[in-house]
Scaffold this motif. Structure first.
Motif, PDB file in Angstrom:
ATOM      1  N   UNK A 126     -14.967  48.964  23.931  1.00  0.00           N
ATOM      2  CA  UNK A 126     -16.100  48.294  24.569  1.00  0.00           C
ATOM      3  C   UNK A 126     -15.613  47.590  25.823  1.00  0.00           C
ATOM      4  N   UNK A 127     -16.246  47.878  26.940  1.00  0.00           N
ATOM      5  CA  UNK A 127     -15.952  47.177  28.188  1.00  0.00           C
ATOM      6  C   UNK A 127     -17.199  46.407  28.589  1.00  0.00           C
ATOM      7  N   UNK A 128     -17.059  45.094  28.710  1.00  0.00           N
ATOM      8  CA  UNK A 128     -18.234  44.283  29.028  1.00  0.00           C
ATOM      9  C   UNK A 128     -17.864  43.126  29.939  1.00  0.00           C
ATOM     10  N   UNK A 129     -18.883  42.563  30.561  1.00  0.00           N
ATOM     11  CA  UNK A 129     -18.730  41.445  31.477  1.00  0.00           C
ATOM     12  C   UNK A 129     -18.745  40.138  30.699  1.00  0.00           C
ATOM     13  N   UNK A 130     -17.773  39.255  30.990  1.00  0.00           N
ATOM     14  CA  UNK A 130     -17.724  37.920  30.403  1.00  0.00           C
ATOM     15  C   UNK A 130     -17.972  36.911  31.519  1.00  0.00           C
ATOM     16  N   UNK A 131     -18.811  35.918  31.252  1.00  0.00           N
ATOM     17  CA  UNK A 131     -19.165  34.970  32.303  1.00  0.00           C
ATOM     18  C   UNK A 131     -18.179  33.812  32.346  1.00  0.00           C
ATOM     19  N   UNK A 132     -18.058  33.205  33.530  1.00  0.00           N
ATOM     20  CA  UNK A 132     -17.103  32.120  33.728  1.00  0.00           C
ATOM     21  C   UNK A 132     -17.802  30.766  33.655  1.00  0.00           C
ATOM     22  N   UNK A 133     -17.035  29.702  33.832  1.00  0.00           N
ATOM     23  CA  UNK A 133     -17.609  28.357  33.788  1.00  0.00           C
ATOM     24  C   UNK A 133     -18.620  28.153  34.906  1.00  0.00           C
ATOM     25  N   UNK A 134     -18.355  28.756  36.077  1.00  0.00           N
ATOM     26  CA  UNK A 134     -19.303  28.622  37.178  1.00  0.00           C
ATOM     27  C   UNK A 134     -20.664  29.163  36.807  1.00  0.00           C
ATOM     28  N   UNK A 135     -20.667  30.305  36.113  1.00  0.00           N
ATOM     29  CA  UNK A 135     -21.935  30.873  35.661  1.00  0.00           C
ATOM     30  C   UNK A 135     -22.568  29.991  34.599  1.00  0.00           C
TER      31      UNK A 135
END
Length: 303
Positions: free
Chosen positions: A96-105
């Motif tokens: 599985x390849x997915x986007x992880x959000x950062x603290x800024x988001x």
């Protein structure tokens, strides 16, 4: 229960009655903070969002009209197994390849929306200080502190997800669902990843529900006088079949309990359930008969 106790303690009206000198505005602010924190983790989706994106992400969650949190789209993939593996069960994995959000988001949805689905908050992610091994000379390795990119930065993450294909699973069925394992977006619950099965056809057996069908070839002599036959099943055990007397060509023999396992019944507390095995009789006729054999057939068989 802890929320109720704390909300009673901080409620401006009740707190002022017990302490007339209390700052009502400050009490109101703290009361609102407690209530917001409770709302942020009051249900399973809110708690999941809080764990993934922090308090800000949970508070700024995008809500539907019914109050549920918006979800990113579910994803679907498939894995291929043989009929043998579907019979016995097998472990499989997907990548599985997915986007992880950062603290800024996570600070709020404005960072995301204002930039057309490009997070402007990523540049705010501070670097982290970690201990790393540094080789100063041959055989001399020391630990030093270095600044490295933050793990919180928006990034694509590749993960391996392992799951069990249950005995008896069928083509097109849902093998498993990885809850909330899909793409992340600020203020939204990640969708699920659903894994469907593709079961390859087998060279010997044809599946019909929980039943199996295969051909059993016998000689002309066996079709007239009876036979003893054995069939090796998927897991290596032998199915014995015997018949006395005449067996017609294209006859169909049922062997109870030797089909596919019924999904969900193997490995549980109750006895496993199986479908049936059906044998399509195929008679091998000789290419020719001797004169003596022809006379024997004429004298023996009626008609």
């Amino acid at each position: 229960q802890a929320f109720r106790k704390l909300s009673v303690k901080l409620h401006p009206d009740k707190a002022v009655r017990s302490n007339p000198n209390a700052d009502k505005a400050e009490l109101q602010r703290r009361f609102e903070e407690v209530r917001s924190a409770y709302d942020a983790i009051s249900d399973a989706d809110s708690r999941a969002l809080y764990e993934m994106q922090g308090f800000e992400g949970a508070v700024n969650a995008k809500k539907n009209e019914d109050g549920s949190i918006h979800r990113t789209d579910d994803a679907e993939t498939s894995v291929e197994v043989s009929l043998t593996e579907a019979y016995s069960g097998v472990k499989r994995s997907i990548t599985v390849k997915r986007r992880m959000v950062c603290r800024g988001c996570k600070k709020g949805t404005s960072n995301w929306e204002a930039s057309g689905n490009v997070c402007t908050g990523c540049s705010d992610c501070p670097k982290e200080v970690k201990n790393v091994n540094v080789q100063l000379a041959l055989g001399l390795i020391v630990q030093q502190q270095q600044e490295v990119e933050s793990d919180e930065r928006c990034k694509d993450v590749t993960q391996e997800k392992v799951f069990d294909v249950e005995p008896g699973s069928a083509d097109g069925e849902l093998a498993t669902t990885f809850a909330r394992a899909g793409e992340q977006k600020p203020g939204m619950i990640p969708g699920d990843i659903k894994v469907k099965l593709h079961v390859r056809p087998d060279d010997r057996f044809v599946r019909e529900g929980s039943d199996l069908t295969t051909d059993l070839r016998i000689s002309l002599k066996e079709s007239l006088l009876g036979f003893n036959a054995s069939i090796t099943h998927f897991d290596g055990h032998t199915v014995h079949v015997s018949r006395r007397g005449v067996t017609s060509p294209y006859a169909r023999i049922k062997v109870s309990g030797e089909g596919m396992p019924v999904r969900g019944t193997v490995g549980g507390e109750l006895s496993p359930q199986y479908g049936d095995l059906h044998l399509n009789i195929k008679v091998r006729y000789p290419k020719s008969l001797s004169e003596q054999a022809e006379d024997c057939v004429r004298d023996t068989l009626p008609g």
